[in-house]
Scaffold this motif. Structure first.
Motif, PDB file in Angstrom:
ATOM      1  N   ILE A  72       0.830  -1.206   0.000  1.00 21.22           N
ATOM      2  CA  ILE A  72       0.000   0.000   0.000  1.00 21.22           C
ATOM      3  C   ILE A  72       0.864   1.256   0.000  1.00 21.22           C
ATOM      4  CG2 ILE A  72      -1.630   1.349   1.375  1.00 21.22           C
ATOM      5  CD1 ILE A  72      -2.905  -1.282   2.249  1.00 21.22           C
ATOM      6  N   LYS A  73       1.921   1.258   0.811  1.00 20.82           N
ATOM      7  CA  LYS A  73       2.819   2.420   0.856  1.00 20.82           C
ATOM      8  C   LYS A  73       3.484   2.643  -0.501  1.00 20.82           C
ATOM      9  CE  LYS A  73       2.300   3.860   5.062  1.00 20.82           C
ATOM     10  NZ  LYS A  73       1.724   5.210   5.319  1.00 20.82           N
ATOM     11  N   GLN A  74       3.886   1.547  -1.152  1.00 23.28           N
ATOM     12  CA  GLN A  74       4.543   1.682  -2.450  1.00 23.28           C
ATOM     13  C   GLN A  74       3.569   2.192  -3.505  1.00 23.28           C
ATOM     14  OE1 GLN A  74       7.948   1.235  -2.948  1.00 23.28           O
ATOM     15  NE2 GLN A  74       7.270   2.381  -4.733  1.00 23.28           N
ATOM     16  N   LEU A  75       2.316   1.720  -3.447  1.00 21.61           N
ATOM     17  CA  LEU A  75       1.313   2.186  -4.394  1.00 21.61           C
ATOM     18  C   LEU A  75       0.968   3.654  -4.163  1.00 21.61           C
ATOM     19  CD1 LEU A  75      -1.098  -0.901  -4.527  1.00 21.61           C
ATOM     20  CD2 LEU A  75       0.428  -0.098  -6.329  1.00 21.61           C
ATOM     21  N   GLU A  76       1.047   4.092  -2.919  1.00 23.73           N
ATOM     22  CA  GLU A  76       0.826   5.512  -2.622  1.00 23.73           C
ATOM     23  C   GLU A  76       1.910   6.382  -3.255  1.00 23.73           C
ATOM     24  OE1 GLU A  76       0.583   5.721   1.604  1.00 23.73           O
ATOM     25  OE2 GLU A  76      -1.578   5.309   1.663  1.00 23.73           O
ATOM     26  N   PHE A  84     -13.420   5.570 -10.772  1.00 23.14           N
ATOM     27  CA  PHE A  84     -12.147   5.314 -10.099  1.00 23.14           C
ATOM     28  C   PHE A  84     -11.311   4.253 -10.806  1.00 23.14           C
ATOM     29  CE2 PHE A  84     -14.385   1.702  -8.403  1.00 23.14           C
ATOM     30  CZ  PHE A  84     -13.395   0.790  -8.094  1.00 23.14           C
ATOM     31  N   TRP A  85     -11.959   3.291 -11.498  1.00 18.88           N
ATOM     32  CA  TRP A  85     -11.187   2.228 -12.147  1.00 18.88           C
ATOM     33  C   TRP A  85     -10.447   2.739 -13.386  1.00 18.88           C
ATOM     34  CZ3 TRP A  85     -12.663   0.927 -17.133  1.00 18.88           C
ATOM     35  CH2 TRP A  85     -13.958   1.310 -17.524  1.00 18.88           C
ATOM     36  N   ILE A  86     -10.939   3.841 -13.991  1.00 16.26           N
ATOM     37  CA  ILE A  86     -10.195   4.478 -15.093  1.00 16.26           C
ATOM     38  C   ILE A  86      -9.159   5.425 -14.519  1.00 16.26           C
ATOM     39  CG2 ILE A  86     -10.380   6.063 -17.047  1.00 16.26           C
ATOM     40  CD1 ILE A  86     -13.085   4.890 -17.698  1.00 16.26           C
ATOM     41  N   LYS A  87      -9.539   6.130 -13.455  1.00 12.46           N
ATOM     42  CA  LYS A  87      -8.620   7.063 -12.805  1.00 12.46           C
ATOM     43  C   LYS A  87      -7.375   6.344 -12.284  1.00 12.46           C
ATOM     44  CE  LYS A  87      -9.680   8.609  -8.750  1.00 12.46           C
ATOM     45  NZ  LYS A  87     -10.334   9.329  -7.620  1.00 12.46           N
ATOM     46  N   GLY A  88      -7.579   5.131 -11.763  1.00 13.82           N
ATOM     47  CA  GLY A  88      -6.444   4.385 -11.219  1.00 13.82           C
ATOM     48  C   GLY A  88      -5.924   3.308 -12.137  1.00 13.82           C
ATOM     49  N   LYS A 120      -2.658  -1.453 -13.488  1.00 13.96           N
ATOM     50  CA  LYS A 120      -1.784  -2.108 -14.462  1.00 13.96           C
ATOM     51  C   LYS A 120      -0.465  -2.514 -13.809  1.00 13.96           C
ATOM     52  CE  LYS A 120       0.512  -1.354 -18.907  1.00 13.96           C
ATOM     53  NZ  LYS A 120       0.751  -0.392 -20.011  1.00 13.96           N
ATOM     54  N   ILE A 121       0.112  -1.608 -13.043  1.00  9.06           N
ATOM     55  CA  ILE A 121       1.370  -1.902 -12.350  1.00  9.06           C
ATOM     56  C   ILE A 121       1.190  -3.061 -11.369  1.00  9.06           C
ATOM     57  CG2 ILE A 121       3.036  -1.011 -10.671  1.00  9.06           C
ATOM     58  CD1 ILE A 121       2.584   1.771 -11.961  1.00  9.06           C
ATOM     59  N   ALA A 122       0.100  -3.030 -10.599  1.00 16.35           N
ATOM     60  CA  ALA A 122      -0.158  -4.063  -9.603  1.00 16.35           C
ATOM     61  C   ALA A 122      -0.345  -5.428 -10.245  1.00 16.35           C
ATOM     62  CB  ALA A 122      -1.388  -3.689  -8.779  1.00 16.35           C
ATOM     63  N   ILE A 123      -1.078  -5.471 -11.363  1.00 16.11           N
ATOM     64  CA  ILE A 123      -1.344  -6.750 -12.042  1.00 16.11           C
ATOM     65  C   ILE A 123      -0.062  -7.317 -12.647  1.00 16.11           C
ATOM     66  CG2 ILE A 123      -2.516  -7.794 -14.016  1.00 16.11           C
ATOM     67  CD1 ILE A 123      -4.875  -5.909 -13.432  1.00 16.11           C
ATOM     68  N   PHE A 182      -3.446 -11.585  -6.827  1.00 11.93           N
ATOM     69  CA  PHE A 182      -4.217 -10.565  -7.529  1.00 11.93           C
ATOM     70  C   PHE A 182      -5.211  -9.888  -6.594  1.00 11.93           C
ATOM     71  CE2 PHE A 182      -2.399 -12.465 -11.226  1.00 11.93           C
ATOM     72  CZ  PHE A 182      -2.395 -11.465 -12.190  1.00 11.93           C
ATOM     73  N   ALA A 183      -5.735 -10.620  -5.639  1.00 11.28           N
ATOM     74  CA  ALA A 183      -6.667 -10.014  -4.682  1.00 11.28           C
ATOM     75  C   ALA A 183      -5.965  -8.961  -3.839  1.00 11.28           C
ATOM     76  CB  ALA A 183      -7.271 -11.095  -3.787  1.00 11.28           C
ATOM     77  N   ILE A 184      -4.776  -9.296  -3.338  1.00 13.66           N
ATOM     78  CA  ILE A 184      -4.017  -8.331  -2.526  1.00 13.66           C
ATOM     79  C   ILE A 184      -3.657  -7.098  -3.345  1.00 13.66           C
ATOM     80  CG2 ILE A 184      -1.812  -7.934  -1.343  1.00 13.66           C
ATOM     81  CD1 ILE A 184      -1.917 -10.841  -0.417  1.00 13.66           C
ATOM     82  N   SER A 185      -3.195  -7.331  -4.568  1.00 15.96           N
ATOM     83  CA  SER A 185      -2.790  -6.208  -5.424  1.00 15.96           C
ATOM     84  C   SER A 185      -3.966  -5.309  -5.774  1.00 15.96           C
ATOM     85  CB  SER A 185      -2.140  -6.737  -6.709  1.00 15.96           C
ATOM     86  OG  SER A 185      -0.970  -7.458  -6.407  1.00 15.96           O
TER      87      SER A 185
END
Length: 260
Positions: free
Chosen positions: A159-163, A183-187, A192-195, A245-248
């Motif tokens: 979470i910190k890294q994604l922030e 929000f799914w387009i905004k993020g 993409k990075i998480a997946i 994938f759930a965590i990401s």
């Protein structure tokens, strides 16, 4: 360089979580097989004045009569002047259990058996059984605690890294928000990075799992425990895939929806 380090941090965090989950599941399965192996080899010996066919005690799985002919023959040779055939000897039985009982359960079981008027003695080997039971419970607690700590710390690090990545894409996300983008387009960039990093983490984790489970040390441990343990790699891949994938995705959603 910092961008690459950020990816490595996220990937390593996911790998640590996935490895801890796999090790917990594997160790838990090994403990269950080992516990069942102990149950199969463990028995309570009872001495009875009469023949026992049923005891009506749910913990008892099987009643096996102990043949003492060899012991009687040995005593007859040692004491030839005594005719053991004329002596009424008690009956001896092995009681097999359904599961490995706790020390308190074993004590209650012993008392239940001694309450039977025809049972004169009960041998539970409680000292060795208690040590084994306490050791297994300790190992289960340690592995479960380790998994939860690793999962929590790893998720917080993700979470910190994604922030951090959210700050890098904050201007573009702000413009999308002004235009009313969901929000799914905004993020999308974070998702993409998480997946991608999740997929990389899964591949590396599976490689590590295959290497560990096919190592000489791991195989020797399984052989020493005398259990038939096999790993279903397809099942493990499915579980780790879902978890990764759930965590990401959940971490990404939390970060995207946060107002920081």
């Amino acid at each position: 360089m910092n961008y690459l380090k950020s990816h490595i941090t996220l990937i390593l965090s996911l790998i640590s979580i996935l490895i801890s989950i796999f090790m917990f599941r594997t160790f838990d399965n090994i403990l269950k097989l080992y516990e069942q192996n102990i149950v199969n080899n463990y028995s309570i010996v009872v001495v009875s004045d009469s023949i026992i066919n049923n005891l009506d005690i749910p913990q008892i799985k099987k009643i096996e009569k102990i043949d003492i002919k060899e012991q009687i023959s040995a005593l007859q040779q040692k004491y030839p002047n005594i005719n053991f055939k004329n002596i009424k000897l008690p009956y001896f039985y092995n009681l097999k259990l359904n599961y490995l009982p706790s020390p308190n359960e074993l004590k209650n079981l012993k008392n239940s058996l001694l309450n039977k008027p025809f049972i004169k003695r009960v041998l539970t080997h409680s000292t060795s059984q208690t040590k084994i039971y306490n050791l297994l419970m300790l190992l289960k607690s340690i592995t479960k605690t380790f998994m939860f700590i690793t999962a929590i710390l790893g998720t917080l690090l993700i979470i910190k890294q994604l922030e951090v990545w959210k700050l890098l894409h904050s201007e573009r996300m702000y413009i999308m928000e002004l235009f009313g983008a969901p929000f799914w387009i905004k993020g999308a960039a974070l998702f993409k990075i998480a997946i991608i990093d999740s997929f990389i983490a899964i591949i590396i984790t599976l490689g590590l799992i295959y290497f560990i489970t096919n190592s000489i040390i791991f195989e020797s441990i399984i052989n020493e425990l005398n259990i038939n343990f096999k790993i279903n790699y397809l099942q493990e891949f499915g579980i780790l895939f879902i978890v990764s994938f759930a965590i990401s995705l959940i971490s990404s959603i939390i970060v995207v929806m946060s107002k920081k």
